[in-house]
Design an enzyme around this catalytic site. Structure first.
Site, PDB file in Angstrom:
ATOM      1  N   CYS A  89       8.779  -0.559  -2.500  1.00 53.09           N
ATOM      2  CA  CYS A  89       7.644  -0.287  -3.369  1.00 53.09           C
ATOM      3  C   CYS A  89       7.867  -0.969  -4.707  1.00 53.09           C
ATOM      4  CB  CYS A  89       7.505   1.224  -3.554  1.00 53.09           C
ATOM      5  SG  CYS A  89       6.128   1.724  -4.581  1.00 53.09           S
ATOM      6  N   HIS A 131       0.607   2.973   3.023  1.00 50.71           N
ATOM      7  CA  HIS A 131       1.472   3.124   1.847  1.00 50.71           C
ATOM      8  C   HIS A 131       0.616   3.155   0.576  1.00 50.71           C
ATOM      9  CE1 HIS A 131       5.282   2.106  -0.468  1.00 50.71           C
ATOM     10  NE2 HIS A 131       4.350   1.756  -1.337  1.00 50.71           N
ATOM     11  N   GLU A 132      -0.339   2.245   0.482  1.00 55.54           N
ATOM     12  CA  GLU A 132      -1.186   2.162  -0.712  1.00 55.54           C
ATOM     13  C   GLU A 132      -2.128   3.351  -0.837  1.00 55.54           C
ATOM     14  OE1 GLU A 132      -0.484   0.005  -3.124  1.00 55.54           O
ATOM     15  OE2 GLU A 132       1.113  -0.557  -1.748  1.00 55.54           O
ATOM     16  N   HIS A 135      -0.380   6.186  -2.345  1.00 56.56           N
ATOM     17  CA  HIS A 135      -0.292   6.096  -3.808  1.00 56.56           C
ATOM     18  C   HIS A 135      -1.506   6.746  -4.470  1.00 56.56           C
ATOM     19  CE1 HIS A 135       3.281   3.952  -5.007  1.00 56.56           C
ATOM     20  NE2 HIS A 135       3.063   2.980  -4.129  1.00 56.56           N
TER      21      HIS A 135
END
Length: 181
Positions: A89, A131-132, A135
């Site tokens: 990351c 993953h994004e 966030h």
């Protein structure tokens, strides 16, 4: 285009949920362009979410293996299969952890003009998108890891998740910010 500062692990903004976008105008386009420019200036990242540049908005830009996608208000509609692989990351520079993710995903999102779209992606691109989107919900890859340690990419040093969280808390205490763990 303006390059933004990427915040690193320990900054409380990374643990907060981003707010949806409701107005699609030139200011939004400028923000997306700045996120994209910041990502493009790096050679060690495939995507960047707005919270990683201290903007609590549901925006992420993915530029991975020749595919460029701007996501506004993304939502995973469906996920199938499981793949486990190492993830890193930009907000956690140099460290990687083993993370399970869906192999195939279906995502609803809007583009910079507010048009609603649905895409399906597989493999590493699906991993990157998940993953994004995490966030945007204040979730980091360390929250989903299968093992209790991260590995440094240069030294192969193993750092326990407990140590990572302790370091993060210490950094936030020194900054006067309240930890979100």
């Amino acid at each position: 285009m303006k390059k933004l500062k990427i915040v690193t692990f320990g900054d409380p903004v990374l643990r907060q949920a981003a707010k949806p976008i409701s107005v699609f105008h030139s200011k939004l386009h400028s923000v997306i362009n700045s996120i994209a420019s910041t990502l493009e200036s790096r050679d060690d990242g495939a995507a960047l979410a707005a919270p990683q540049v201290s903007l609590l908005k549901r925006i992420t830009v993915v530029d991975y293996q020749g595919e460029y996608i701007e996501f506004v208000n993304p939502e995973i509609l469906a996920g199938e299969g499981e793949q486990t692989d190492y993830e890193g990351c930009l907000s956690f520079p140099g460290y990687f952890g083993l993370v399970p993710r869906y192999t195939d995903i279906r995502v609803k999102y809007q583009n910079r003009n507010g048009e609603e779209l649905i895409i399906e992606r597989s493999g590493k691109l699906a991993r990157c998108i998940q993953h994004e989107i995490d966030h945007l919900d204040g979730i980091l890859f360390i929250d989903r890891m299968k093992k209790d340690h991260v590995i440094h990419s240069d030294t192969n040093e193993k750092l326990s998740l407990e140590s990572v969280l302790a370091l993060s808390r210490g950094a936030m205490m020194n900054s006067g910010k309240e930890p979100f763990f």
